[in-house]
Design an enzyme around this catalytic site. Structure first.
Site, PDB file in Angstrom:
ATOM      1  N   HIS A 235      13.099  53.659  23.514  1.00 37.83           N
ATOM      2  CA  HIS A 235      12.813  53.686  24.998  1.00 37.83           C
ATOM      3  C   HIS A 235      13.936  54.525  25.646  1.00 37.83           C
ATOM      4  CE1 HIS A 235      10.233  50.374  24.419  1.00 37.83           C
ATOM      5  NE2 HIS A 235      10.942  49.569  23.964  1.00 37.83           N
ATOM      6  N   GLU A 273       5.759  53.550  22.627  1.00 39.96           N
ATOM      7  CA  GLU A 273       4.943  52.900  23.157  1.00 39.96           C
ATOM      8  C   GLU A 273       4.844  53.065  24.761  1.00 39.96           C
ATOM      9  OE1 GLU A 273       6.766  48.762  24.231  1.00 39.96           O
ATOM     10  OE2 GLU A 273       7.232  48.904  22.210  1.00 39.96           O
TER      11      GLU A 273
END
Length: 337
Positions: A235, A273
């Site tokens: 992330h 994601e």
């Protein structure tokens, strides 16, 4: 042409490298680096690798790099895994060079012995302890700056992290607003968990972004696809507004992928994601070599599952800006026969 090349050490080299004299001949596709005169094999090999990195950092047309050097220096290049023997000499292949962990990792670790365990019902390999300090460093030619990733272990790091997380622009994506105390506990929890690694990305030592790395098997993503035991994910939050745009993205994104592949040679795939409706981020990932392979649902978002393979990263030199966009274009064979 002749020059004095600095060795490719992690801190940018030492003054001893001025004693290493190299000449560059050959063609753009097959340059030849020639070592002029005797010298310390370790210094000479480092200088040759530094020149080879410079030749391949921003140009995918280099297929192979011939090396003319004494047997000890050539043997060191072979031992490092950056070169192969061909005929009576050696040649550096970009795909070998850019997988030599010791070149970019200040404290490259051998692969952690494989022993499986189970955490919260998920079977995965035991992970090594979290590192400390700078874990990766690379000079970015098109920026003329030094990019590095380091752990959040310096004074003021948690304050900076908290400031970024409370920035409305970052908070809209991360949803991690809170007090300094809460953020200190958050980082401490991640640092104590071998399944995660919080890092700052830095340019010339100044932090510009936060990167949270994880092993996919142990993450919330692991049960939602057929994850490999060494798949890793990440992330990102870019905290410095000045470090935005394609030149910066093409520096930190492939460098982060490079670090993940170097840190664990058994990692064959990197996943992400992003929100399925975050069109710009997905376009950036596709332009960097990632492919969308599924859509997954979390309680808090619908996400696109994106993946990048080691084979794709190495074969197509995705550390070079624009290399992913040239995937469909004809090109000479990567490994000469």
């Amino acid at each position: 042409m002749t020059d004095a090349s600095r060795p490719g050490t992690h801190d940018g080299g030492t003054d001893d490298a001025a004693r290493v004299s190299l000449a560059l001949d050959g063609t753009r596709e097959a340059p030849v680096i020639r070592l002029n005169g005797p010298g310390d094999p370790a210094e000479a090999a480092a200088a040759i690798l530094a020149r080879a990195e410079a030749l391949t950092a921003a140009d995918t047309r280099v297929l192979r790099i011939g090396v003319e050097a004494d047997p000890d220096t050539a043997g060191r290049l072979l031992a490092l895994g950056a070169a192969r023997r061909i005929g009576g000499g050696v040649e550096i292949l970009p795909g070998l060079l850019w997988q030599c962990a010791a070149r970019w990792l200040p404290a490259a670790r051998p692969p952690f012995p494989e022993l499986f365990t189970v955490t919260q019902g998920r079977r995965h390999p035991l992970r090594p302890e979290t590192p400390a300090g700078t874990v990766y460093a690379r000079t970015i030619p098109w920026l003329g700056r030094r990019l590095s990733f380091r752990t959040l272990t310096e004074p003021g790091d948690v304050i900076l992290f908290s400031t970024w997380m409370n920035d409305p622009r970052v908070a809209a994506v991360w949803q991690e607003t809170g007090t300094l105390e809460a953020h200190a506990a958050y980082i401490a929890q991640l640092q104590a968990d071998p399944a995660t690694l919080p890092l700052f990305g830095c340019l010339d030592g100044a932090p510009f972004g936060y990167f949270e790395l994880y092993w996919a098997r142990e993450s919330r993503l692991g049960p939602l696809y057929e994850s490999g035991p060494y798949d890793r994910g990440w992330h990102v939050a870019i905290g410095d507004d000045a470090v935005r745009g394609r030149p910066y993205l093409s520096a930190w994104l492939p460098s982060l992928m490079h670090y993940l592949f170097l840190d664990e040679p058994r990692t064959q795939r990197i996943v992400g994601e992003p929100r399925a409706d975050h069109a710009q981020q997905i376009r950036n990932l596709h332009a960097s070599g990632f492919a969308t392979i599924a859509t997954v649902d979390f309680p808090h978002k619908r996400a696109a599952l994106v993946a990048l393979s080691r084979a794709h990263f190495v074969r197509d030199r995705l550390w070079v800006p624009g290399a992913a966009a040239a995937d469909a274009a004809p090109r000479p064979p990567y490994v000469p026969v």
